[in-house]
Design an enzyme around this catalytic site. Sequence first.
Site, PDB file in Angstrom:
ATOM      1  CB  SER A 141       6.657  -2.838  -3.066  1.00 25.97           C
ATOM      2  OG  SER A 141       5.323  -3.182  -2.728  1.00 25.97           O
ATOM      3  CE1 TYR A 154       5.180   2.242  -0.867  1.00 26.71           C
ATOM      4  CE2 TYR A 154       4.482   0.396  -2.235  1.00 26.71           C
ATOM      5  CZ  TYR A 154       5.165   0.890  -1.134  1.00 26.71           C
ATOM      6  OH  TYR A 154       5.832   0.009  -0.302  1.00 26.71           O
TER       7      TYR A 154
END
Length: 288
Positions: A141, A154
Amino acid sequence: MTTVLRGRTAVITGAGSGIGRALAQRLSGDGSSVALADVDAHALEETAATLDGPVLTRVLDVRDAAAQRAFAAEVADWTPTPLGAVFNNAGVAVSSPVLDAVAEDDDWLWDINFHGVVNGTRAFLPLLVAQDSGAIVNTSSVFGLVGMPNQSAYCAAKFAVRGFTDSLRQELRGTGVRAVAVHPGGINTNIVRNARFRRDPEGRGRSHDEMAAEFAAITMTEPATAAAIIVRGVERGKARILVGPDAYVFDALGRIAPTHYYDVISWAESRLRRRARARTSVPRESVR
């Protein structure tokens, strides 16, 4: 460069929606056989119903290493063509300050976003190495490039995916197998809507649905566009694929201002949110 996708078999986890579904549609449309996995049986079948070519589906929890190995064996027996690429794409989200973090939520995310990638890599890598061709494509990401507030779990998992993939790439030097890290920016998927959410981490009183709608309003890239970028990057032999214009901004800011990037990102997000609200508001003069 010899293709690793067109006319070969692609494995995709998280194929029930978002980038995973778009990858399945893109690759199947280009003539690849696809082996699809997702924990959501209904969503997985919905994806399969949109495809015309050879498709294998398996309901799978990527946290289960034994299930991943069984899936790899099933794909090896089923595939009508050589294995081209394995897209370890399944992912989830949690939004919480570290101070209020719920350990069970963070463990759930970590087990899917990082251990799921590791399990998929370990399950399928022997097949790729045995044929001396193909690619492991792991979804990190832009939050694997910079740290963001309220995203500690995350970011940690996505940074770990990045490090794991970079290390694997060096181990595979001299072979015909490649390791690719994908860094999507804001993609219009259900990841926020499906996230584990306790309360607004910014203290603004937003509901889960409001946070999901806000995320959707500021995303810059649709899943189909993301899939096209990823496929093109893999075919061109890229080791790292940035997806979306915001991904390039995150990457640059992380390099140029490694401790102050969030000042710029916060300012840009505020402007995007204001524009999104302006687009959805009704002008006073139009009200009668």
